[in-house]
Design a protein around this motif. Sequence first.
Motif, PDB file in Angstrom:
ATOM      1  N   UNK A 130       0.851  -1.189   0.000  1.00  0.00           N
ATOM      2  CA  UNK A 130       0.000   0.000   0.000  1.00  0.00           C
ATOM      3  C   UNK A 130       0.884   1.235   0.000  1.00  0.00           C
ATOM      4  N   UNK A 131       0.589   2.163  -0.910  1.00  0.00           N
ATOM      5  CA  UNK A 131       1.356   3.407  -0.951  1.00  0.00           C
ATOM      6  C   UNK A 131       0.744   4.447  -0.016  1.00  0.00           C
ATOM      7  N   UNK A 132       1.306   5.639   0.001  1.00  0.00           N
ATOM      8  CA  UNK A 132       0.860   6.718   0.901  1.00  0.00           C
ATOM      9  C   UNK A 132      -0.557   7.199   0.615  1.00  0.00           C
ATOM     10  N   UNK A 133      -1.079   6.860  -0.554  1.00  0.00           N
ATOM     11  CA  UNK A 133      -2.443   7.265  -0.907  1.00  0.00           C
ATOM     12  C   UNK A 133      -3.460   6.190  -0.544  1.00  0.00           C
ATOM     13  N   UNK A 134      -2.979   5.058  -0.024  1.00  0.00           N
ATOM     14  CA  UNK A 134      -3.861   3.965   0.348  1.00  0.00           C
ATOM     15  C   UNK A 134      -4.086   2.960  -0.772  1.00  0.00           C
TER      16      UNK A 134
END
Length: 172
Positions: A130-134
Amino acid sequence: MAVYQYYLAVIPKEGIQKRHELIPKEIGISTETGYFESDAELYWKEIDEKADELIPKIDSIVERADWGNSKTSFNWKTYTETLDNDAFMGLDEITLSISEFSFRADLRENEFTFLKNMIELGKENNWMFMDRKGKLMDADFEEIKDSIRNSNAHSFLIDPIEYLESLDDKNK
């Protein structure tokens, strides 16, 4: 976190499948408290995975930090003037099962060796990232590259001045 580091949380695919009929495209995130928070812990609780076999594998990818390690907290760090990769794993204090796991890959690294090794570990262990944007992604370098291209870290490395000016524009 250095602006050239790309953050990924590790999420067990089995935990996601236990909580959802279909794997969602993203999971909940928040920065309301001033810290990055996500629902990743919920998915680790679903599978009750111990870290005993996993920790030596991570040790073989990135050096263990000489700070912040305990029975329930593990930190890894490679830091030089040209490289800054790290990882963190937290364990539940009672069950000693993984409760959170994330890493930051230095996008300046030639060949993205650390990132690719973590993705391979993800394939072996049936993880998603999962990246920082979800945004949820499979353990697939090509899929993750798309997320990298849309990250602040990538924007900074492509054109630092433009990136910094865009921050000024957001604060107006």
